[in-house]
Scaffold this motif. Structure first.
Motif, PDB file in Angstrom:
ATOM      1  N   TYR A 130       0.866  -1.178   0.000  1.00  0.00           N
ATOM      2  CA  TYR A 130       0.000   0.000   0.000  1.00  0.00           C
ATOM      3  C   TYR A 130       0.908   1.234   0.000  1.00  0.00           C
ATOM      4  O   TYR A 130       1.772   1.360   0.866  1.00  0.00           O
ATOM      5  N   PHE A 131       0.686   2.109  -0.960  1.00  0.00           N
ATOM      6  CA  PHE A 131       1.448   3.351  -1.070  1.00  0.00           C
ATOM      7  C   PHE A 131       0.581   4.495  -0.560  1.00  0.00           C
ATOM      8  O   PHE A 131      -0.540   4.680  -1.035  1.00  0.00           O
ATOM      9  N   TYR A 132       1.089   5.247   0.417  1.00  0.00           N
ATOM     10  CA  TYR A 132       0.349   6.354   1.018  1.00  0.00           C
ATOM     11  C   TYR A 132       1.027   7.674   0.666  1.00  0.00           C
ATOM     12  O   TYR A 132       2.124   7.961   1.138  1.00  0.00           O
ATOM     13  N   VAL A 145      12.323  -1.595  -0.334  1.00  0.00           N
ATOM     14  CA  VAL A 145      11.401  -2.711  -0.133  1.00  0.00           C
ATOM     15  C   VAL A 145      11.582  -3.646  -1.318  1.00  0.00           C
ATOM     16  O   VAL A 145      11.522  -3.205  -2.471  1.00  0.00           O
ATOM     17  N   GLU A 146      11.809  -4.910  -1.039  1.00  0.00           N
ATOM     18  CA  GLU A 146      11.977  -5.901  -2.099  1.00  0.00           C
ATOM     19  C   GLU A 146      10.686  -6.690  -2.293  1.00  0.00           C
ATOM     20  O   GLU A 146       9.948  -6.926  -1.332  1.00  0.00           O
ATOM     21  N   ALA A 147      10.434  -7.122  -3.518  1.00  0.00           N
ATOM     22  CA  ALA A 147       9.232  -7.901  -3.824  1.00  0.00           C
ATOM     23  C   ALA A 147       9.152  -9.152  -2.951  1.00  0.00           C
ATOM     24  O   ALA A 147       8.074  -9.517  -2.485  1.00  0.00           O
ATOM     25  N   GLN A 177       9.433  10.748  -6.696  1.00  0.00           N
ATOM     26  CA  GLN A 177      10.144   9.962  -7.703  1.00  0.00           C
ATOM     27  C   GLN A 177      10.537   8.594  -7.149  1.00  0.00           C
ATOM     28  O   GLN A 177      10.386   7.574  -7.819  1.00  0.00           O
ATOM     29  N   THR A 178      11.014   8.565  -5.921  1.00  0.00           N
ATOM     30  CA  THR A 178      11.380   7.285  -5.302  1.00  0.00           C
ATOM     31  C   THR A 178      10.161   6.383  -5.182  1.00  0.00           C
ATOM     32  O   THR A 178      10.228   5.182  -5.487  1.00  0.00           O
ATOM     33  N   ALA A 179       9.029   6.927  -4.763  1.00  0.00           N
ATOM     34  CA  ALA A 179       7.801   6.129  -4.637  1.00  0.00           C
ATOM     35  C   ALA A 179       7.352   5.595  -5.998  1.00  0.00           C
ATOM     36  O   ALA A 179       6.924   4.445  -6.100  1.00  0.00           O
ATOM     37  N   ARG A 180       7.467   6.412  -7.033  1.00  0.00           N
ATOM     38  CA  ARG A 180       7.106   5.946  -8.389  1.00  0.00           C
ATOM     39  C   ARG A 180       7.995   4.776  -8.801  1.00  0.00           C
ATOM     40  O   ARG A 180       7.517   3.784  -9.367  1.00  0.00           O
ATOM     41  N   GLU A 181       9.290   4.896  -8.514  1.00  0.00           N
ATOM     42  CA  GLU A 181      10.230   3.822  -8.856  1.00  0.00           C
ATOM     43  C   GLU A 181       9.912   2.553  -8.069  1.00  0.00           C
ATOM     44  O   GLU A 181       9.972   1.447  -8.612  1.00  0.00           O
ATOM     45  N   GLN A 182       9.570   2.705  -6.790  1.00  0.00           N
ATOM     46  CA  GLN A 182       9.216   1.546  -5.976  1.00  0.00           C
ATOM     47  C   GLN A 182       7.943   0.887  -6.513  1.00  0.00           C
ATOM     48  O   GLN A 182       7.867  -0.337  -6.584  1.00  0.00           O
ATOM     49  N   ALA A 210       6.025  -4.579 -11.324  1.00  0.00           N
ATOM     50  CA  ALA A 210       6.666  -5.341 -12.404  1.00  0.00           C
ATOM     51  C   ALA A 210       7.065  -6.732 -11.917  1.00  0.00           C
ATOM     52  O   ALA A 210       7.108  -7.687 -12.705  1.00  0.00           O
ATOM     53  N   ALA A 211       7.321  -6.863 -10.615  1.00  0.00           N
ATOM     54  CA  ALA A 211       7.681  -8.159 -10.028  1.00  0.00           C
ATOM     55  C   ALA A 211       6.450  -8.979  -9.652  1.00  0.00           C
ATOM     56  O   ALA A 211       6.581 -10.056  -9.078  1.00  0.00           O
TER      57      ALA A 211
END
Length: 154
Positions: A5-7, A95-97, A119-124, A130-131
């Motif tokens: 969950y991304f907040y 955070v790893e898949a 930007q970091t959240a978008r990359e995460q 993708a995983a």
């Protein structure tokens, strides 16, 4: 397999949102690891979590002590020694898949007023989805939390 969950924080500060999410996590019976990137932020969160608001004290500790395994909430910069079922990432901590798969839930809290954090959240988000990780994006821009996007596990 858990979900991420991304907040997207735009109204309430990190400390307030974290306190609410930790309270709900503990009510669910989860042990929680809060992973940050710097001692300064973890020091600030530790100090804030010791304050006793109307909704009560949140039991927690800092990683590296003799009782890490007993902590319901452990603030850490690395692996958690409290066998968490929930991981909260702050200040862009990794955070790893595979970690998501071992947890009930992973929460990524990020400052919506900080372009680098966005930007970091978008990359995460991109890396985890993708995983094949199921993910939900929550925004409080309207003044209350609303789910704005969802990616199913593959």
């Amino acid at each position: 397999m858990g979900e991420a969950y991304f907040y997207h924080l735009t109204q309430a500060p990190l400390e307030v949102t974290l306190r609410v999410l930790l309270g709900k996590s503990l009510q669910a019976g989860w042990r929680v690891a809060v992973r940050g990137r710097t001692e300064a932020v973890l020091d600030r969160l530790d100090e804030q979590l010791w304050l006793v608001p109307e909704d009560g004290f949140l039991p927690h500790g800092r990683a590296g002590g003799p009782h890490d395994a007993d902590q319901p909430v452990l603030l850490t910069m690395g692996a958690a020694g409290n066998d968490p079922s929930c991981l909260v990432s702050v200040e862009g901590a990794s955070v790893e898949a595979a970690e998501v798969g071992m947890m009930e839930r992973v929460m990524v809290l990020f400052d919506g007023h900080d372009e680098a954090a966005l930007q970091t959240a978008r990359e995460q988000w991109k890396a985890l989805t993708a995983a094949g990780v199921a993910a939900k994006y929550w925004s409080e821009a309207s003044g209350r939390w609303e789910m704005k996007a969802e990616s199913a596990a593959s």
